[in-house]
Scaffold this motif. Structure first.
Motif, mmCIF file in Angstrom:
data_model
loop_
_atom_site.group_PDB
_atom_site.id
_atom_site.type_symbol
_atom_site.label_atom_id
_atom_site.label_comp_id
_atom_site.label_asym_id
_atom_site.label_seq_id
_atom_site.Cartn_x
_atom_site.Cartn_y
_atom_site.Cartn_z
ATOM 1 N N ALA A 119 2.212 -12.059 8.372
ATOM 2 C CA ALA A 119 2.479 -13.092 9.375
ATOM 3 C C ALA A 119 2.811 -12.508 10.733
ATOM 4 O O ALA A 119 2.603 -13.151 11.767
ATOM 5 C CB ALA A 119 3.630 -13.981 8.885
ATOM 6 N N GLN A 120 3.349 -11.285 10.764
ATOM 7 C CA GLN A 120 3.684 -10.642 12.030
ATOM 8 C C GLN A 120 2.494 -9.963 12.691
ATOM 9 O O GLN A 120 2.620 -9.392 13.771
ATOM 10 C CB GLN A 120 4.797 -9.608 11.812
ATOM 11 N N GLY A 121 1.350 -10.007 12.028
ATOM 12 C CA GLY A 121 0.154 -9.385 12.582
ATOM 13 C C GLY A 121 -0.014 -7.930 12.217
ATOM 14 O O GLY A 121 -0.952 -7.280 12.683
ATOM 15 N N ASP A 122 0.886 -7.396 11.383
ATOM 16 C CA ASP A 122 0.773 -6.007 10.942
ATOM 17 C C ASP A 122 -0.061 -5.923 9.670
ATOM 18 O O ASP A 122 -0.059 -6.842 8.840
ATOM 19 C CB ASP A 122 2.167 -5.413 10.674
ATOM 20 N N TRP A 123 -0.742 -4.790 9.512
ATOM 21 C CA TRP A 123 -1.489 -4.527 8.284
ATOM 22 C C TRP A 123 -0.688 -3.582 7.403
ATOM 23 O O TRP A 123 -0.148 -2.588 7.883
ATOM 24 C CB TRP A 123 -2.853 -3.915 8.601
ATOM 25 N N ALA A 124 -0.614 -3.900 6.117
ATOM 26 C CA ALA A 124 0.136 -3.065 5.174
ATOM 27 C C ALA A 124 -0.541 -3.123 3.813
ATOM 28 O O ALA A 124 -1.359 -4.023 3.540
ATOM 29 C CB ALA A 124 1.584 -3.539 5.066
ATOM 30 N N VAL A 125 -0.207 -2.161 2.960
ATOM 31 C CA VAL A 125 -0.729 -2.163 1.585
ATOM 32 C C VAL A 125 -0.130 -3.348 0.841
ATOM 33 O O VAL A 125 1.093 -3.550 0.858
ATOM 34 C CB VAL A 125 -0.377 -0.850 0.873
ATOM 35 N N SER A 126 -0.985 -4.145 0.218
ATOM 36 C CA SER A 126 -0.492 -5.313 -0.517
ATOM 37 C C SER A 126 -0.632 -5.148 -2.020
ATOM 38 O O SER A 126 0.335 -5.310 -2.768
ATOM 39 C CB SER A 126 -1.224 -6.583 -0.065
ATOM 40 N N ASP A 127 -1.823 -4.847 -2.491
ATOM 41 C CA ASP A 127 -2.078 -4.736 -3.927
ATOM 42 C C ASP A 127 -2.764 -3.420 -4.243
ATOM 43 O O ASP A 127 -3.457 -2.842 -3.397
ATOM 44 C CB ASP A 127 -2.967 -5.889 -4.404
ATOM 45 N N LEU A 128 -2.580 -2.983 -5.471
ATOM 46 C CA LEU A 128 -3.262 -1.805 -5.997
ATOM 47 C C LEU A 128 -4.138 -2.235 -7.166
ATOM 48 O O LEU A 128 -3.719 -3.046 -7.996
ATOM 49 C CB LEU A 128 -2.257 -0.763 -6.483
ATOM 50 N N PHE A 129 -5.349 -1.723 -7.201
ATOM 51 C CA PHE A 129 -6.216 -1.929 -8.351
ATOM 52 C C PHE A 129 -6.112 -0.667 -9.198
ATOM 53 O O PHE A 129 -6.513 0.420 -8.770
ATOM 54 C CB PHE A 129 -7.659 -2.160 -7.914
ATOM 55 N N ILE A 130 -5.512 -0.792 -10.382
ATOM 56 C CA ILE A 130 -5.192 0.383 -11.195
ATOM 57 C C ILE A 130 -5.898 0.316 -12.538
ATOM 58 O O ILE A 130 -6.275 -0.761 -13.004
ATOM 59 C CB ILE A 130 -3.669 0.523 -11.403
ATOM 60 N N ARG A 131 -6.058 1.484 -13.149
ATOM 61 C CA ARG A 131 -6.689 1.575 -14.474
ATOM 62 C C ARG A 131 -5.758 2.316 -15.419
ATOM 63 O O ARG A 131 -5.293 3.420 -15.116
ATOM 64 C CB ARG A 131 -8.039 2.282 -14.394
ATOM 65 N N ARG A 132 -5.498 1.711 -16.560
ATOM 66 C CA ARG A 132 -4.654 2.320 -17.593
ATOM 67 C C ARG A 132 -5.441 3.391 -18.350
ATOM 68 O O ARG A 132 -6.674 3.363 -18.374
ATOM 69 C CB ARG A 132 -4.190 1.252 -18.582
ATOM 70 N N PRO A 133 -4.753 4.302 -19.010
ATOM 71 C CA PRO A 133 -5.456 5.292 -19.839
ATOM 72 C C PRO A 133 -6.218 4.596 -20.961
ATOM 73 O O PRO A 133 -5.781 3.571 -21.486
ATOM 74 C CB PRO A 133 -4.320 6.163 -20.394
ATOM 75 N N LYS A 134 -7.370 5.137 -21.314
ATOM 76 C CA LYS A 134 -8.157 4.523 -22.375
ATOM 77 C C LYS A 134 -7.466 4.731 -23.715
ATOM 78 O O LYS A 134 -6.771 5.731 -23.943
ATOM 79 C CB LYS A 134 -9.574 5.087 -22.387
#
Length: 443
Positions: A119-134
């Protein structure tokens, strides 16, 4: 901004435009800074501009992100990007990093990172797409994937780098010269780690585009057998230039381990001074007999792996047809082949005006010959008029251009400084660069 959440992996390679719609360059990475209690904040992008130079684009100078493109205000810092303390490159350093989930459910690997405009117009990391060990022993099995917030994970080791394999996957579409440039921007230890993970053929292509100092550093990290395999994949003239930088003992050891035919070509090139036609030439031109037809000649120059300069003409000689050949008869340019029927004999199409250069001719003489006759390659013969190789235009450029072209930035007018980042900004301009000089000298 036209988008509120973007995945970093999708930004890699996307085009950057100024407000007028002119292309500035391509995104190569996203720069973030870590914060103690919040997700990392995006401060800008690494952008590759003409001349394969990497520069910094402040997030404050971006007006739109989305639809596979980034729009800027038109003010761009043209100084070469140098990573500062506290800055982290998402693609080069975060993707592939192993993390621990704070809920105690185990570990995972970061495969992608979403950045979001708040909302403040800044860009930041929001989500991570992660993979668990098989969980299955099957080689085709993959671990379960999920999304996680930055606060939901903890890095296992501060500053732990991503796997070299993951980083190479992001560079998969780069041409060898661009990949070499990307590796040179990495810390030395990281560059060496990534180089070790490349295939022999890919590493050979990249080494041919690097300064001699970095070539030697990488080759010295490889065991002798791997180093010899990589040298086998290089052009003989580039392999000779590289071996000339090594100690006599290791150079001879690697030559002994190389394929005999490849080693023979390299040994021959090492006999000539670097500022002569023999020192500049490649020993792998297209060589045919006078009885070969236009159809056969065209088939040879269509080969995908053939460099364009070598495919511009074929050399006609008497047998044998490997350098040093029988007597050199002449060259046939591909444009002339296109003007004649497929069954025409190449021996009747020789360019009678073109004289070959002697193997000990100076680099200046070779350059004059190429310039005088508007050629992209010139044949090289020994004292018995046997063909021993050809010098291509890029070989001459390698010799004539400055050694330090990769680190040279053209001067550009400086615009007012952006006080939010303390980086000066200028309008994007193209830079003029060349290739390295294969002169057998250590930088």
């Amino acid at each position: 901004m036209s988008a509120t959440r973007v995945f970093v992996a999708r930004l890699a390679g996307c085009s950057v435009f100024d407000p007028a719609g002119d292309k500035v360059g391509r995104v190569r990475d996203v720069i973030v800074v870590y914060r103690s209690k919040e997700a990392p904040r995006v401060i800008g992008f690494v952008v590759e501009v003409p001349g394969r130079r990497h520069i910094f684009l402040s997030i404050g100078r971006v007006t739109s992100i989305g639809s596979g493109q980034i729009i800027t205000t038109g003010l761009i810092n043209l100084r070469r990007f140098e990573q500062r303390g506290g800055e982290v490159r998402v693609i080069a350093e975060v993707l592939g990093r192993r993390v621990t989930l704070v809920d105690g459910s185990g570990t995972a690997v970061i495969e992608d990172v979403a950045i979001e405009n708040n909302a403040q117009g800044d860009w930041a990391v929001s989500d991570l797409f992660i993979r668990r060990p098989k969980t299955s022993p099957s080689p085709f099995a993959k671990g379960q994937t999920q999304f996680a917030k930055w606060a939901d994970v903890r890095e296992r080791f501060t500053g732990e780098a991503q796997s070299a394999t993951q980083l190479l996957a992001t560079y998969e579409d780069l041409l060898p010269a661009d990949l070499a440039n990307a590796l040179l921007d990495l810390p030395e230890a990281r560059m060496l780690e990534v180089a070790e993970e490349m295939s022999d053929e890919r590493l050979a292509d990249v080494l041919e585009e690097m300064p001699e100092g970095e070539q030697v550093d990488i080759l010295n990290q490889l065991d002798d057998e791997r180093a010899a395999d990589v040298l086998d994949q290089m052009q003989p003239d580039d392999a000779a230039d590289l071996i000339a930088q090594l100690s006599d003992e290791r150079g001879e050891a690697l030559l002994d381990l190389m394929q005999p035919e490849e080693a023979e070509d390299v040994r021959m090139l090492l006999l000539y001074a670097p500022d002569t036609a023999g020192g500049l030439m490649t020993t792998e031109p297209i060589i045919v007999s006078a009885d070969a037809t236009v159809a056969e000649g065209l088939a040879l120059i269509r080969r995908h792996e053939l460099a364009p300069a070598l495919g511009a003409a074929v050399c006609v000689t008497l047998p044998p047809y490997e350098p040093p050949t029988g007597r050199f008869l002449g060259m046939v340019h591909f444009q002339r082949m296109l003007r004649y029927p497929p069954n025409e004999r190449l021996g009747t199409l020789l360019d009678q005006r073109l004289e070959p250069v002697k193997v000990r001719a100076s680099a200046a003489e070779v350059a004059r010959t190429l310039a005088s006759y508007n050629l992209v390659s010139v044949p090289v013969v020994d004292d018995n008029h046997r063909l021993v190789g050809v010098v291509t235009i890029d070989d001459v450029l390698d010799y004539l251009l400055p050694d330090d072209w990769r680190s040279h930035d053209d001067e550009a007018p400086v615009a007012p400084t952006d006080t939010s980042t303390s980086r000066p900004f200028t309008r994007p301009i193209a830079t003029t660069v060349g290739r390295r000089q294969p002169n057998g000298q250590t930088r």
